[in-house]
Design a protein around this motif. Structure first.
Motif, PDB file in Angstrom:
ATOM      1  N   ALA A 276       0.832  -1.203   0.000  1.00 35.21           N
ATOM      2  CA  ALA A 276       0.000   0.000   0.000  1.00 35.21           C
ATOM      3  C   ALA A 276       0.865   1.250   0.000  1.00 35.21           C
ATOM      4  O   ALA A 276       0.565   2.232  -0.698  1.00 35.21           O
ATOM      5  N   SER A 277       1.931   1.244   0.765  1.00 31.19           N
ATOM      6  CA  SER A 277       2.773   2.433   0.880  1.00 31.19           C
ATOM      7  C   SER A 277       3.654   2.649  -0.337  1.00 31.19           C
ATOM      8  O   SER A 277       4.091   3.772  -0.594  1.00 31.19           O
ATOM      9  N   GLN A 278       3.911   1.588  -1.115  1.00 30.03           N
ATOM     10  CA  GLN A 278       4.850   1.679  -2.236  1.00 30.03           C
ATOM     11  C   GLN A 278       4.176   1.557  -3.598  1.00 30.03           C
ATOM     12  O   GLN A 278       4.868   1.527  -4.619  1.00 30.03           O
ATOM     13  N   GLY A 279       2.856   1.484  -3.638  1.00 29.49           N
ATOM     14  CA  GLY A 279       2.163   1.383  -4.911  1.00 29.49           C
ATOM     15  C   GLY A 279       2.387   0.079  -5.638  1.00 29.49           C
ATOM     16  O   GLY A 279       2.384   0.033  -6.873  1.00 29.49           O
ATOM     17  N   ILE A 280       2.578  -1.005  -4.887  1.00 29.61           N
ATOM     18  CA  ILE A 280       2.856  -2.318  -5.465  1.00 29.61           C
ATOM     19  C   ILE A 280       1.567  -3.134  -5.528  1.00 29.61           C
ATOM     20  O   ILE A 280       0.731  -3.068  -4.619  1.00 29.61           O
ATOM     21  N   THR A 281       1.405  -3.899  -6.583  1.00 30.55           N
ATOM     22  CA  THR A 281       0.287  -4.835  -6.678  1.00 30.55           C
ATOM     23  C   THR A 281       0.642  -6.121  -5.928  1.00 30.55           C
ATOM     24  O   THR A 281       1.686  -6.719  -6.187  1.00 30.55           O
ATOM     25  N   LEU A 282      -0.210  -6.525  -5.020  1.00 31.74           N
ATOM     26  CA  LEU A 282      -0.011  -7.754  -4.252  1.00 31.74           C
ATOM     27  C   LEU A 282      -0.898  -8.861  -4.805  1.00 31.74           C
ATOM     28  O   LEU A 282      -2.109  -8.673  -4.944  1.00 31.74           O
ATOM     29  N   VAL A 283      -0.291 -10.006  -5.108  1.00 28.05           N
ATOM     30  CA  VAL A 283      -1.036 -11.202  -5.492  1.00 28.05           C
ATOM     31  C   VAL A 283      -0.938 -12.181  -4.340  1.00 28.05           C
ATOM     32  O   VAL A 283       0.149 -12.690  -4.033  1.00 28.05           O
ATOM     33  N   GLN A 284      -2.051 -12.442  -3.699  1.00 26.90           N
ATOM     34  CA  GLN A 284      -2.109 -13.327  -2.537  1.00 26.90           C
ATOM     35  C   GLN A 284      -2.870 -14.592  -2.916  1.00 26.90           C
ATOM     36  O   GLN A 284      -3.943 -14.529  -3.513  1.00 26.90           O
ATOM     37  N   ILE A 285      -2.325 -15.747  -2.565  1.00 26.76           N
ATOM     38  CA  ILE A 285      -2.952 -17.027  -2.905  1.00 26.76           C
ATOM     39  C   ILE A 285      -3.829 -17.476  -1.743  1.00 26.76           C
ATOM     40  O   ILE A 285      -3.375 -17.571  -0.603  1.00 26.76           O
ATOM     41  N   SER A 286      -5.090 -17.761  -2.052  1.00 25.79           N
ATOM     42  CA  SER A 286      -6.058 -18.161  -1.038  1.00 25.79           C
ATOM     43  C   SER A 286      -6.456 -19.621  -1.240  1.00 25.79           C
ATOM     44  O   SER A 286      -5.875 -20.336  -2.054  1.00 25.79           O
ATOM     45  N   SER A 287      -7.468 -20.050  -0.500  1.00 21.81           N
ATOM     46  CA  SER A 287      -7.799 -21.477  -0.456  1.00 21.81           C
ATOM     47  C   SER A 287      -9.293 -21.685  -0.248  1.00 21.81           C
ATOM     48  O   SER A 287      -9.982 -20.858   0.361  1.00 21.81           O
ATOM     49  N   ASP A 288      -9.775 -22.825  -0.742  1.00 24.02           N
ATOM     50  CA  ASP A 288     -11.153 -23.234  -0.473  1.00 24.02           C
ATOM     51  C   ASP A 288     -11.399 -23.475   1.012  1.00 24.02           C
ATOM     52  O   ASP A 288     -12.550 -23.501   1.464  1.00 24.02           O
ATOM     53  N   TYR A 289     -10.332 -23.627   1.809  1.00 25.32           N
ATOM     54  CA  TYR A 289     -10.484 -23.900   3.238  1.00 25.32           C
ATOM     55  C   TYR A 289     -11.033 -22.709   4.016  1.00 25.32           C
ATOM     56  O   TYR A 289     -11.312 -22.832   5.219  1.00 25.32           O
ATOM     57  N   VAL A 290     -11.199 -21.559   3.365  1.00 25.02           N
ATOM     58  CA  VAL A 290     -11.820 -20.431   4.065  1.00 25.02           C
ATOM     59  C   VAL A 290     -13.321 -20.650   4.229  1.00 25.02           C
ATOM     60  O   VAL A 290     -13.981 -19.916   4.966  1.00 25.02           O
ATOM     61  N   PHE A 291     -13.878 -21.665   3.568  1.00 28.76           N
ATOM     62  CA  PHE A 291     -15.301 -21.985   3.670  1.00 28.76           C
ATOM     63  C   PHE A 291     -15.508 -23.263   4.469  1.00 28.76           C
ATOM     64  O   PHE A 291     -14.603 -24.092   4.577  1.00 28.76           O
TER      65      PHE A 291
END
Length: 470
Positions: A276-291
């Protein structure tokens, strides 16, 4: 003369990303007033949300004072406070537009947004001229610039005042011609967790690309409080966080719980704040386990999370933390298969050793192959898809783990009927160590990512391709 009453608008130029702006200036017998930079209005009108951190003012008392051509490693917003200037911009970035030239006169009713790596130069056309510029990185004596000679014959900038009569510094006179300029490289993509299944697939796809950098935890520890000091972060455009604690069952232990929360949640929050502070795009990998897997139909991206175990809880928290970064993609996958130990390789080993397994038949979903996740991430960034959460799995009919096991046996030339069925509850009861609860339904709806123009084959086709590659 300053123009009054213009509407706020951006004008595209011949240089990609370089925007010339008309600014509303309000004048009366006392003088004039303008909003020199107004984030909400200007971003809505098309200005990149470039997050300036420093404001500079440059003053020239004599007509003909000429500065540049300098390409800085940051984005820049330039406007005039008094007087009038002739501006010249030359694209000095790597790529097809290298050497493209654009010129314009700038007075208080105009401004220009200059992306990183585009050379900029100014020649004063009126006495006592001052111009203001905002930049999105702090000036540093170690910053790497790219320069072009003001008199370069290839760029052939049409200076209103001949350079032989202009006031120019000795340093600017000594800059190289275009043929000798080393182009400014593009901002890099940093891959975290380069040793895992997804990290290995990213390295396989982009390992020869100099704009990609790969790190393991030993090389860059995102759990460290001094993370902001470990790189010059303005050199990066995208961070792909392939680092994760994925030992689902071990996460239920006291030690595993602490490690899972640190890696999958706390560190993501730290990384997201950095982006957020550096103007960078973050790609975060998520999971079906959140459900919790209780929904009878496929999960869509904005379904409420309800994780059953510690691993799922930490991934859900990490998804929320990723949202701190204005530019983020949360890529939600299920049942990932790539390099190293995984379910498919385990089933191949059992088939070849003559072992007939009993496999869980009451949990449903689709496989996701690491190489396909890489293609999906590449696509989202390339088409500049709207930021947010995207489900990304193989397509096709729902299958159980037992269905997948039988397909694996068949593909390696063994009788699929050797695979028996069991329930998740029975498997957990027979396990040598405690097992974490898992969602019964891991089916993820793919309509959102397909609407961006990306589609994957069904999981059985992907499985055939994967087994053949082994």
């Amino acid at each position: 003369m300053t123009r009054f009453g213009a509407e706020l608008r951006a004008v595209e130029t011949s240089i990609p990303g370089l925007l010339l702006w008309d600014l509303p200036v309000h004048g009366d017998n006392r003088g004039w007033f303008k909003e020199n930079w107004q984030r909400e209005k200007m971003v809505s009108a098309g200005l990149p949300d470039f997050a300036p951190v420093q404001n500079n003012i440059s003053f020239n008392d004599a007509v003909g004072t000429t500065r540049g051509i300098h390409a800085e490693p940051w984005d820049k917003w330039v406007s005039v406070a008094s007087g009038r200037i002739f501006g010249a911009w030359v694209d000095l970035r790597e790529g097809e537009s290298f050497g493209t030239v654009f010129t314009a006169e700038i007075d208080p009713s105009r401004a220009v947004f200059i992306p990183r790596g585009v050379g900029n130069a100014y020649q004063t056309l009126e006495p006592d001229t001052s111009y203001v510029y905002l930049v999105n990185d702090h000036w540093s004596p170690t910053a790497s610039y790219t320069f072009l000679n003001l008199a370069d014959e290839t760029a052939a900038v049409p200076w209103p005042i001949d350079l032989s009569r202009a006031e120019i510094s000795d340093k600017d006179r000594g800059h190289p011609r275009l043929a000798e300029v080393v182009p400014m490289p593009a901002r890099k993509t940093l891959v975290l967790g380069a040793g895992g299944q997804l990290g290995s697939a990213l390295r396989r796809r982009f390992g020869a690309d100099p704009s990609f950098e790969f790190t393991t935890r030993a090389e860059l520890d995102i759990t460290s409080d001094d993370l902001p000091l470990q790189r010059h972060w303005r050199d990066y455009d995208v961070i792909i966080n392939a680092a994760a604690y994925t030992a689902v069952d071990a996460a239920e232990s006291p030690e595993g719980r602490a490690a899972a929360w640190e890696t999958n949640s706390t560190s993501v929050a730290r990384l997201s704040a950095l982006c957020a502070s550096q103007g960078i795009t973050l790609v975060q990998i998520s999971s079906d386990y959140v459900f919790d897997g209780q929904k009878p139909s496929p999960y869509v991206e904005d379904d409420a999370v309800a994780p059953l175990g510690v691993y799922g809880q930490t991934k859900a928290a990490g998804d929320a933390a990723a949202g701190i970064a204005p530019r983020h993609y949360v890529v939600r996958t299920s049942w990932v298969v790539g390099d190293g130990k995984n379910f498919v390789r385990t089933m191949i080993g059992l088939a070849e050793r003559g072992i007939d397994p009993a496999v869980v038949a009451d949990q449903y979903g689709r496989l996701t192959f690491a190489d396909d996740i890489v293609r999906g991430i590449e696509h989202l960034i390339a088409v500049q898809a709207p930021f947010g959460v995207y489900n990304l799995t193989s397509s096709g009919d729902v299958g159980s783990w037992a269905d997948i096991a039988r397909s694996v046996f068949r593909l390696v030339g063994h009788d699929p009927e050797r695979v028996g069925s069991t329930t998740a509850a029975a498997y957990a009861a027979s396990a040598a160590a405690p097992t974490a609860p898992r969602p019964r339904n891991s089916m993820l709806d793919l309509a959102k990512i397909e609407a961006t123009g990306f589609a994957l084959p069904d999981w059985q086709t992907g499985l055939e391709r994967y087994v053949a590659s082994l």
